[in-house]
Each structure stands twice: as structure tokens, then as C-alpha cells.
Design a protein around this motif. Structure first.
Motif, PDB file in Angstrom:
ATOM      1  N   CYS A 126       2.209  10.639  25.721  1.00 44.33           N
ATOM      2  CA  CYS A 126       1.367  11.280  24.712  1.00 44.33           C
ATOM      3  C   CYS A 126      -0.052  11.813  25.142  1.00 44.33           C
ATOM      4  O   CYS A 126      -0.424  12.877  24.750  1.00 44.33           O
ATOM      5  N   VAL A 134       8.003  12.327  25.012  1.00 45.91           N
ATOM      6  CA  VAL A 134       7.821  11.239  23.832  1.00 45.91           C
ATOM      7  C   VAL A 134       9.061  11.455  22.925  1.00 45.91           C
ATOM      8  O   VAL A 134       9.359  10.239  22.252  1.00 45.91           O
ATOM      9  N   LEU A 138      10.754   8.126  21.435  1.00 45.63           N
ATOM     10  CA  LEU A 138      10.970   7.945  20.202  1.00 45.63           C
ATOM     11  C   LEU A 138      12.432   7.463  19.784  1.00 45.63           C
ATOM     12  O   LEU A 138      12.776   6.787  18.765  1.00 45.63           O
ATOM     13  N   PRO A 144       5.684   4.084  17.447  1.00 46.06           N
ATOM     14  CA  PRO A 144       4.341   5.072  17.337  1.00 46.06           C
ATOM     15  C   PRO A 144       2.929   4.572  16.885  1.00 46.06           C
ATOM     16  O   PRO A 144       2.073   5.506  17.044  1.00 46.06           O
ATOM     17  N   LEU A 152      -1.077   8.429  18.549  1.00 45.50           N
ATOM     18  CA  LEU A 152      -1.438   9.466  18.034  1.00 45.50           C
ATOM     19  C   LEU A 152      -2.936   9.881  18.215  1.00 45.50           C
ATOM     20  O   LEU A 152      -3.287  11.057  18.316  1.00 45.50           O
ATOM     21  N   THR A 164       3.225  17.362  20.558  1.00 39.72           N
ATOM     22  CA  THR A 164       3.147  15.864  20.636  1.00 39.72           C
ATOM     23  C   THR A 164       2.666  15.525  19.305  1.00 39.72           C
ATOM     24  O   THR A 164       3.257  14.461  18.696  1.00 39.72           O
ATOM     25  N   LEU A 168       4.975  13.107  16.502  1.00 41.78           N
ATOM     26  CA  LEU A 168       4.467  12.016  15.966  1.00 41.78           C
ATOM     27  C   LEU A 168       4.166  11.849  14.471  1.00 41.78           C
ATOM     28  O   LEU A 168       4.611  10.961  13.801  1.00 41.78           O
ATOM     29  N   HIS A 171       7.349  11.744  12.550  1.00 41.64           N
ATOM     30  CA  HIS A 171       8.008  10.512  12.651  1.00 41.64           C
ATOM     31  C   HIS A 171       8.003   9.606  11.373  1.00 41.64           C
ATOM     32  O   HIS A 171       6.768   9.447  10.657  1.00 41.64           O
ATOM     33  N   ILE A 174       5.312   6.278  11.003  1.00 47.29           N
ATOM     34  CA  ILE A 174       3.891   6.760  11.568  1.00 47.29           C
ATOM     35  C   ILE A 174       3.130   6.459  10.671  1.00 47.29           C
ATOM     36  O   ILE A 174       2.981   6.661   9.422  1.00 47.29           O
TER      37      ILE A 174
END
Length: 210
Positions: A126, A134, A138, A144, A152, A164, A168, A171, A174
Motif C-alpha cells: 500500500c 494489494v 486481500l 485491511p 489505508l 490502492t 481498500l 473492501h 474496511i
């Protein structure tokens, strides 16, 4: 339609797709209080001095055939570390060698291995906006939200890490409002350090709609 409006639509469509597939897993498709990742890497003056040093060097430089040969000869080398705690997976991630990352993950690399400073491979990927790595991490279950200075936070602190940040934020697990050691959220860093703070607003709006 403005560029930002067009990106809003694309981002919303991507997020909607992720929400539909949540049950199937994640689809592939200055940082406050932290040193630059590259500054913590031990340089290999003689990379073939030992198998451990050689696999670290080969992973960092994308030498997949060398990595394959070493792992097939001694599977424990996949867990090799330098003096700062960087593993072959860390090194492949920060130099964006997706093919090496894929091989290491398929052969048992520890996706949660931490350096002396608490960096996991996802942090390394990241930090440098290596979005393909990334996504691969994941896909294989990388967390994350790991540590208070999350991946992040690292992506948000860089003005070039849009890809990126999107991965994130898409996700399903997150936690975008986590604060780091200085009390900053990723969105605070994004607004201060770059031009992609609006991605957080788009993500929040789309999630509320969905």
C-alpha cells in the motif's frame, strides 16, 4: 459530466459489485509516525552468501525462477527474515512483483508476518500504490485494518495512491475511521497530503445507499 462525477459513477458501480459478492470473498479485479518503508530494508551486499539472503534478494528483484528453486529445495526459506524483520513476501510486495507474491502465497508465506516496526506485507504494497499486489493480498485474506497505522493510512498519505485507496475502500471489512497514533484518520491524511479525499465521501455515500 465532470471527471469527478464520472469517477463517482464508476466507483459506485464497483462498490455495488463488491457488496453483491461479499459472501464469496473479496474480488480480484510524510506518513505520521512512520518511517519510509524503503529506509528499513537491509541491503544485501552479497545476496548469494546464504540461501536466506538469496531468497530475500530474489524476491525483491522479481527473480521468480530463483525463488522457485530455493523454495523447492528448502521450503522453510519462505519464512526467511532480514535483521529488520522483512520477509520475501514483504520485499516482493514493495517492489510490485505480483508473480513472486502469488508464488509465495501459494507456497505458505505468512501473510501476517511483521517487521520490527510492525509492518505487514500489505503495508509494503500500500505504501507504494502497488495495487496488483494489494488485490492479491486481500484475495488471500490480508487484514485491511491491521495495526493503528493501517494500510489505508499509508495509501491515503500518498498523492499517487488512488488505485490502492479504491481497493481498500471497496473492501467489505474496511474500517475507514480508525485513528493512528497522532489521532488522524485516513481521510484526514488524504485531504492534507493529496487530492483524493473525495473518494472517502463517495464510498460513504454509496455504502449508505446500498
Amino acid at each position: 459530466m465532470s471527471d469527478e462525477e464520472e469517477e463517482y459513477d464508476k466507483f459506485g458501480e464497483a462498490l455495488e459489485k463488491v457488496q453483491r459478492e461479499m459472501k464469496k470473498g473479496f474480488p480480484v479485479g510524510q506518513v505520521s509516525g512512520w518511517d519510509d518503508d524503503a529506509q528499513g530494508i537491509e541491503e544485501e551486499r552479497n545476496p548469494v552468501e546464504s540461501p536466506a539472503k538469496e531468497i530475500l534478494w530474489a524476491s525483491e528483484n522479481g527473480k521468480l525462477s530463483v525463488v522457485e528453486g530455493l523454495i523447492l529445495g528448502d521450503p522453510t526459506l519462505i519464512h526467511a527474515k532480514d535483521k529488520d524483520g522483512y520477509t520475501p513476501l514483504h520485499r516482493a510486495c514493495y517492489n510490485d512483483h505480483e508473480h513472486v507474491v502469488d508464488f509465495l502465497l501459494r507456497h505458505g508465506a505468512n501473510i501476517s508476518a511483521e517487521t520490527e516496526d510492525g509492518w505487514q506485507p500489505l503495508h509494503s504494497a500500500c505504501k507504494w500504490n502497488n495495487a496488483r499486489c494489494v488485490a492479491k493480498l486481500l484475495e488471500h485474506g490480508a487484514d485491511p485494518n491491521v495495526t493503528r497505522q493501517t494500510p489505508l493510512h499509508l495509501a491515503a498519505s500518498n498523492s499517487y495512491a488512488r488505485d490502492t485507496m479504491q481497493l481498500l475502500l471497496l473492501h467489505p471489512d474496511i474500517q475507514a475511521d480508525v485513528t493512528n497514533g497522532t489521532g488522524e484518520r485516513p481521510v484526514d491524511l488524504a485531504r492534507r497530503c493529496g487530492k483524493y479525499g473525495y473518494l472517502f465521501e463517495i464510498a460513504e455515500t454509496c455504502i449508505n445507499i446500498l
